[in-house]
Enzyme design. Structure first.
Site, PDB file in Angstrom:
ATOM      1  N   GLU A   1      11.825  -6.045  -9.125  1.00 18.25           N
ATOM      2  CA  GLU A   1      11.076  -4.949  -9.594  1.00 18.25           C
ATOM      3  C   GLU A   1      11.972  -3.928 -10.303  1.00 18.25           C
ATOM      4  O   GLU A   1      12.686  -3.069  -9.743  1.00 18.25           O
ATOM      5  CB  GLU A   1      10.715  -4.253  -8.183  1.00 18.25           C
ATOM      6  CG  GLU A   1       9.713  -5.158  -7.236  1.00 18.25           C
ATOM      7  CD  GLU A   1       8.955  -4.272  -6.511  1.00 18.25           C
ATOM      8  OE1 GLU A   1       7.519  -4.442  -6.540  1.00 18.25           O
ATOM      9  OE2 GLU A   1       9.416  -3.474  -5.559  1.00 18.25           O
TER      10      GLU A   1
ATOM     11  N   HIS B   1      13.227  -2.261  -0.874  1.00 16.22           N
ATOM     12  CA  HIS B   1      12.285  -1.830  -1.880  1.00 16.22           C
ATOM     13  C   HIS B   1      13.181  -0.534  -2.431  1.00 16.22           C
ATOM     14  O   HIS B   1      13.722   0.207  -1.744  1.00 16.22           O
ATOM     15  CB  HIS B   1      10.980  -1.136  -1.463  1.00 16.22           C
ATOM     16  CG  HIS B   1       9.760  -0.829  -2.350  1.00 16.22           C
ATOM     17  ND1 HIS B   1      10.100   0.409  -2.894  1.00 16.22           N
ATOM     18  CD2 HIS B   1       8.905  -1.667  -2.806  1.00 16.22           C
ATOM     19  CE1 HIS B   1       9.045   0.279  -4.044  1.00 16.22           C
ATOM     20  NE2 HIS B   1       8.451  -0.997  -3.878  1.00 16.22           N
TER      21      HIS B   1
ATOM     22  N   SER C   1       4.179  -2.275 -12.278  1.00 15.83           N
ATOM     23  CA  SER C   1       2.867  -2.077 -12.884  1.00 15.83           C
ATOM     24  C   SER C   1       2.148  -3.360 -13.364  1.00 15.83           C
ATOM     25  O   SER C   1       1.530  -3.607 -14.485  1.00 15.83           O
ATOM     26  CB  SER C   1       3.280  -1.205 -14.265  1.00 15.83           C
ATOM     27  OG  SER C   1       3.639  -0.197 -13.943  1.00 15.83           O
TER      28      SER C   1
ATOM     29  N   GLY D   1       5.139   1.875 -10.824  1.00 14.20           N
ATOM     30  CA  GLY D   1       4.039   2.843 -10.829  1.00 14.20           C
ATOM     31  C   GLY D   1       4.043   3.728 -11.928  1.00 14.20           C
ATOM     32  O   GLY D   1       3.531   4.956 -12.063  1.00 14.20           O
TER      33      GLY D   1
ATOM     34  N   PHE E   1       0.746  -1.330  -0.039  1.00 12.65           N
ATOM     35  CA  PHE E   1       0.092  -0.019  -0.044  1.00 12.65           C
ATOM     36  C   PHE E   1       0.980   1.320   0.194  1.00 12.65           C
ATOM     37  O   PHE E   1       0.266   2.377  -0.228  1.00 12.65           O
ATOM     38  CB  PHE E   1      -0.879  -0.062   1.331  1.00 12.65           C
ATOM     39  CG  PHE E   1      -2.008  -1.158   1.244  1.00 12.65           C
ATOM     40  CD1 PHE E   1      -2.377  -1.635   0.189  1.00 12.65           C
ATOM     41  CD2 PHE E   1      -2.950  -0.887   2.167  1.00 12.65           C
ATOM     42  CE1 PHE E   1      -3.307  -2.575   0.335  1.00 12.65           C
ATOM     43  CE2 PHE E   1      -3.922  -1.611   2.324  1.00 12.65           C
ATOM     44  CZ  PHE E   1      -4.235  -2.725   1.241  1.00 12.65           C
TER      45      PHE E   1
END
Ligand code: PEP
Length: 230
Positions: free
Chosen positions: A157, A88, A194, A163, A7
């Site tokens: 990622e 991340h 995405s 995004g 989130f």
């Protein structure tokens, strides 16, 4: 398959609760082997009932102490949280977390037997240099990381796909996952960047993809449920 929802700085405590209720209702038909993880903001951490695990997006490598603004093991223990995202790209970039700090955090939560979703990814200028440069960059993000750790899940990622609405191509995901799987001794490997209802089927059918880490498309419970049931 593993479906993980990050989130980021979205949702409140109240809306997380509503989301989890809605998600639970919508995914009663999910495959029993599918594993669902939800990473809400830290203000929404709690003990929730459901077919999902709640994880922390971040925590400091401490049990407790004088680390203003951070949460540690004691705050996670209160809600039985035993899962964490580490590495991340947004934390590496905006919070300037170095590989050393990331590795230190990894070791701390490994010692405490957390399930760790460890994120790696390359920026666009590295992708544009070609596959060898990409792999060199990605493998450097395993420096100080125990890839033999039993509770490790890796998330690949590509930063340029996060995004942006532009996912990596099937070929890019496929080639990168094939090479990474070898490097990490076949540990579970997620793709992130995405992923959404429109492309989830083609991503999850790629060999070497064991699931997805989803940002934007996970914020709406219907959209995330659609991905899980696709
Ligand atoms: C992420 O940041 O982990 C991510 C995958 O974001 P998005 O799905 O929005 O690209």
């Amino acid at each position: 398959m593993i479906y993980a929802a990050n989130f980021k700085t979205n949702h409140t405590r109240k809306s997380t609760e509503l989301y989890l209720n809605e998600l639970t209702d919508k995914i009663t038909g999910k495959k029993s082997e599918d594993r669902i993880y939800i990473f809400p903001p830290s203000t929404a951490l709690d003990i929730y009932e459901g077919v999902f695990k709640i994880g922390a997006q971040n925590a400091y490598a401490c049990a407790n102490g004088a680390y203003t603004g951070e949460i540690g093991l004691e705050q996670l223990d209160e809600f039985d949280i035993k899962t964490i995202l580490i590495g991340h790209s947004e934390r590496r970039e905006y919070m300037r977390e170095s590989q050393d700090q990331v590795a230190q955090k990894f070791s701390f939560f490994q010692e405490h037997e957390f399930e760790i979703i460890y994120c790696i990814g390359e920026p666009l200028h590295i992708r544009e240099k070609g596959f060898e440069a990409v792999m060199q960059y990605l493998l450097a993000q395993f420096e100080g990381i125990d890839i033999g750790y039993k509770n490790l899940i890796v998330a690949y990622e590509p930063i340029w796909a996060i995004g942006t609405g532009r996912s990596a191509t099937i070929e890019e995901i496929s080639n990168t996952h094939r090479a990474l799987k070898k490097a990490i001794n076949n540990k579970p490997l997620l793709y992130g960047g995405s992923a959404k209802p429109a492309n989830i089927k083609e991503i999850t059918t790629i060999a070497g993809v064991d699931g997805v880490l989803v940002g934007s498309a996970s914020l709406d419970a219907s959209s995330f449920a659609e991905m899980i049931l696709a």
